[in-house]
Enzyme design. Structure first.
Site, PDB file in Angstrom:
ATOM      1  N   LYS A  87       0.817  -1.221   0.000  1.00 13.51           N
ATOM      2  CA  LYS A  87       0.000   0.000   0.000  1.00 13.51           C
ATOM      3  C   LYS A  87       0.850   1.270   0.000  1.00 13.51           C
ATOM      4  CE  LYS A  87      -3.098  -2.939  -0.143  1.00 13.51           C
ATOM      5  NZ  LYS A  87      -3.608  -3.295  -1.476  1.00 13.51           N
ATOM      6  N   GLY A  89      -7.968  -3.665   2.619  1.00 10.21           N
ATOM      7  CA  GLY A  89      -9.260  -4.190   3.034  1.00 10.21           C
ATOM      8  C   GLY A  89      -9.585  -3.893   4.488  1.00 10.21           C
ATOM      9  N   GLY A  90      -8.936  -2.862   5.031  1.00 13.54           N
ATOM     10  CA  GLY A  90      -9.303  -2.404   6.372  1.00 13.54           C
ATOM     11  C   GLY A  90      -8.583  -3.109   7.501  1.00 13.54           C
ATOM     12  N   GLU A 135      -1.976   8.713   7.628  1.00 11.11           N
ATOM     13  CA  GLU A 135      -2.802   9.573   6.771  1.00 11.11           C
ATOM     14  C   GLU A 135      -3.729  10.420   7.623  1.00 11.11           C
ATOM     15  OE1 GLU A 135      -5.142   7.010   4.237  1.00 11.11           O
ATOM     16  OE2 GLU A 135      -3.564   6.881   2.731  1.00 11.11           O
ATOM     17  N   HIS A 194     -15.940  -4.051   6.685  1.00  8.26           N
ATOM     18  CA  HIS A 194     -15.173  -4.082   5.433  1.00  8.26           C
ATOM     19  C   HIS A 194     -15.691  -5.096   4.422  1.00  8.26           C
ATOM     20  CE1 HIS A 194     -12.608  -1.156   7.240  1.00  8.26           C
ATOM     21  NE2 HIS A 194     -12.387  -1.948   8.273  1.00  8.26           N
ATOM     22  N   ARG A 251      -7.485  -6.816 -10.048  1.00  8.69           N
ATOM     23  CA  ARG A 251      -8.288  -8.014 -10.350  1.00  8.69           C
ATOM     24  C   ARG A 251      -9.704  -7.596 -10.724  1.00  8.69           C
ATOM     25  NH1 ARG A 251     -11.387  -7.448  -5.770  1.00  8.69           N
ATOM     26  NH2 ARG A 251     -10.196  -6.887  -3.923  1.00  8.69           N
TER      27      ARG A 251
HETATM   28  C1  MV4 Z   1      -9.471   5.453   5.506  1.00  7.01           C
HETATM   29  C2  MV4 Z   1     -10.607   5.908   6.209  1.00  7.01           C
HETATM   30  C3  MV4 Z   1     -10.587   7.202   6.644  1.00  7.01           C
HETATM   31  N1  MV4 Z   1      -9.517   8.010   6.414  1.00  7.01           N
HETATM   32  N2  MV4 Z   1      -8.430   6.274   5.296  1.00  7.01           N
HETATM   33  C4  MV4 Z   1     -10.854   0.909   5.071  1.00  7.01           C
HETATM   34  C5  MV4 Z   1     -10.450  -0.111   4.089  1.00  7.01           C
HETATM   35  C6  MV4 Z   1      -9.290   0.433   3.363  1.00  7.01           C
HETATM   36  N3  MV4 Z   1      -9.460   0.148   1.974  1.00  7.01           N
HETATM   37  C7  MV4 Z   1      -9.266   1.876   3.644  1.00  7.01           C
HETATM   38  N4  MV4 Z   1     -10.236   2.106   4.672  1.00  7.01           N
HETATM   39  C8  MV4 Z   1     -10.428   3.340   5.203  1.00  7.01           C
HETATM   40  N5  MV4 Z   1      -9.399   4.209   5.008  1.00  7.01           N
HETATM   41  C9  MV4 Z   1      -8.466   7.520   5.751  1.00  7.01           C
HETATM   42  N6  MV4 Z   1      -7.410   8.319   5.535  1.00  7.01           N
HETATM   43  C10 MV4 Z   1     -11.666   5.032   6.393  1.00  7.01           C
HETATM   44  C11 MV4 Z   1     -11.591   3.728   5.889  1.00  7.01           C
HETATM   45  C12 MV4 Z   1     -12.754   2.902   6.099  1.00  7.01           C
HETATM   46  C13 MV4 Z   1     -13.541   2.468   5.033  1.00  7.01           C
HETATM   47  C14 MV4 Z   1     -13.225   2.753   3.721  1.00  7.01           C
HETATM   48  C15 MV4 Z   1     -14.001   2.304   2.677  1.00  7.01           C
HETATM   49  C16 MV4 Z   1     -15.163   1.594   2.940  1.00  7.01           C
HETATM   50  C17 MV4 Z   1     -15.505   1.302   4.224  1.00  7.01           C
HETATM   51  C18 MV4 Z   1     -14.711   1.715   5.287  1.00  7.01           C
HETATM   52  C19 MV4 Z   1     -15.076   1.420   6.598  1.00  7.01           C
HETATM   53  C20 MV4 Z   1     -14.286   1.853   7.624  1.00  7.01           C
HETATM   54  C21 MV4 Z   1     -13.128   2.573   7.386  1.00  7.01           C
END
Ligand code: MV4
Length: 449
Positions: A117, A165-166, A201, A236, A292
């Site tokens: 990442k 994926g969280g 971040e 997630h 993918r």
């Molecule tokens: C974040 C965020 C808030 N701020 N990054 C969760 C999975 C991963 N792909 C990235 N994720 C998140 N990154 C910052 N800077 C909140 C999440 C997040 C989230 C993102 C997408 C869909 C659902 C989520 C559920 C909880 C947290």
């Protein structure tokens, strides 16, 4: 090189999805399966089937040697990995290519880059994608991290480079917790992924998850197929996805689509990819790229008319993209409900024998599923057993049709998430499209309380 026989290194609805695209192209299929999946639909429909091991995925669907051997024995000239399992394993992609088998997927180097990442973010930034403000690469010094967090402002989020994926994320709301949380995140990442690299971040409090579908031919031609809104998630796990996003204008789409396809063109990306953004207050922030096909790809197929699996196979054959950006039109609206074999309110898995099965039908209704009456859902794998994808000219019409289709679906013998979807569709926030990544879990908590 034309492909004649594809080994499908997956199971369930996606194995079936790949089989269907292959047969429509006159290509034979080879199913591989664990002993638990001997009676699965993807095994029944494939031209050839090979049992590759016991139920545990580590000894079957993740067993590289068993899958390569099966491909050699069956005379497969290509492998499609589907999603999950080995689909984002760069080493596997290299091994497949080293055996002179066509890999129906991105270049191994791009899978590797996006799997890290920190590397993914650096690459995305260099390609001109907007990033969440944060550390330039991995955190090495606590004092540096403190200074940076003060500069961008709390709360901040600490993420594992090998996570995704969280998994392995920590939100930090004040400077006195920062050191502890960085160390904790590092330790957890080390034991989960064997890599303690973490990065920092700005934490976005209430974003939407909006992802763009891209395709490249590996030679510098690339297109985007619009976005999907996947904000409705629980732990997630996506529950329902739609395209287009209720919050984007055609101008937003064209602007971001232009940026992502230019980026894919510049990197020489090959095959299908998804670029994930968080979207807050009208701004996009890159978070990850998936190299993918995704579970939710059918909503994109519904609004573009492009068969994404066919497109993947064509690219692996060395053919050009079958559509240009100018030829692509986004028409109407599509929504996908993921139907899981689980209790709709406790989410406890509910494997077992399906006694009755009747799929919804009618205009603009698609069901991707390997279910049939008498089938026993094994307890060893993901609980998703069907996807219901509905489209319509407008979002409102699409929601009405989805309600009707959910009424028609009959799955008896196991509990399913159908009742959850029926309740969800009645919620005013869903109907208005006014939801963020937090909405679903907050709604579920309220229902309990
Ligand atoms: C974040 C965020 C808030 N701020 N990054 C969760 C999975 C991963 N792909 C990235 N994720 C998140 N990154 C910052 N800077 C909140 C999440 C997040 C989230 C993102 C997408 C869909 C659902 C989520 C559920 C909880 C947290």
């Amino acid at each position: 090189m034309p492909i004649r026989r594809i080994l499908i290194a997956n199971r369930g609805e996606i194995a079936l999805r790949i089989h269907r695209a292959a047969h429509e192209m006159g290509i034979e299929t080879v199913a591989v399966h664990s002993t638990a999946d001997a009676e699965a639909m993807h095994v029944r429909l494939a031209d050839h089937a090979i049992c590759i091991g016991p139920p545990a995925a580590a000894q079957s669907y993740l067993d590289v040697a068993a899958i390569i051997s099966a491909a050699e024995i069956a005379g497969a000239d290509a492998i499609h990995p589907g999603y999950g399992f080995l689909s984002e394993n760069a080493k596997f992609a290299e091994i497949v290519e080293a055996h002179d088998i066509a890999w129906i997927g991105p270049k191994p180097e791009h899978i590797r880059t996006m799997g890290d990442k920190v590397e993914a973010k650096r690459t995305a930034g260099a390609l001109g994608l907007p990033l969440v403000p944060g550390s330039d690469g991995a955190i090495s010094e606590i004092v540096e991290a403190k200074r940076l967090a003060d500069e961008i402002g709390y709360p901040v989020i600490i993420k594992a480079a090998s996570g995704g994926g969280g998994r392995g994320m920590k939100v930090c709301s004040s400077p006195d917790q920062l050191e502890t949380l960085i160390k904790q995140a590092g330790n957890e990442a080390k034991s989960a992924f064997g890599d303690d690299t973490v990065y920092l971040e700005k934490y976005l409090g209430n974003p939407r998850h909006i992802e763009f579908q891209v395709f490249g031919d590996g030679e510098g031609n690339a297109i985007h197929l619009g976005e999907r809104d996947c904000s409705l998630q629980r732990r997630h796990q996506k529950v329902l996805e739609e395209a287009p996003s209720p919050v984007l204008t055609p101008e937003d789409r064209e602007r971001m689509g232009g940026i992502v396809s230019k980026a894919m063109s510049d990197m020489g990306y090959r095959g299908a990819g998804t670029i994930e953004f968080l979207w807050e207050d009208g701004e996009f922030y890159f978070i990850e790229m998936n190299t993918r096909l995704q579970v939710e790809h059918p909503v994109t197929e519904a609004i573009t008319g492009v068969d994404l699996v066919r497109e993947q196979i064509r690219i692996a054959e060395g053919k050009p993209l079958s559509v240009t950006q100018d030829e692509l039109e986004f028409t109407g609206h599509a929504i996908e409900c993921r139907i899981n074999a689980e209790d709709p309110w406790t989410f406890a898995p509910s494997p077992g024998k399906v006694t009755t099965y009747h799929a919804a039908g009618g205009m603009h209704v698609r069901v991707d599923s390997g279910l049939y009456a008498g089938y026993s859902i094994p307890p060893y794998y993901d609980s998703m057993i069907a996807k219901l994808i509905v489209s319509g000219r407008t979002r409102e019409g699409c929601i009405m049709r989805l309600k009707r289709a959910l009424e028609e679906m009959v799955i008896e013998g196991v509990k399913t998430s159908i009742p959850l979807h029926e309740e969800l569709l009645k919620q005013p926030d869903f109907i208005s499209g006014d939801y963020s990544i937090k909405w679903l879990e907050e709604w579920l908590a309220k229902r309990e309380g």
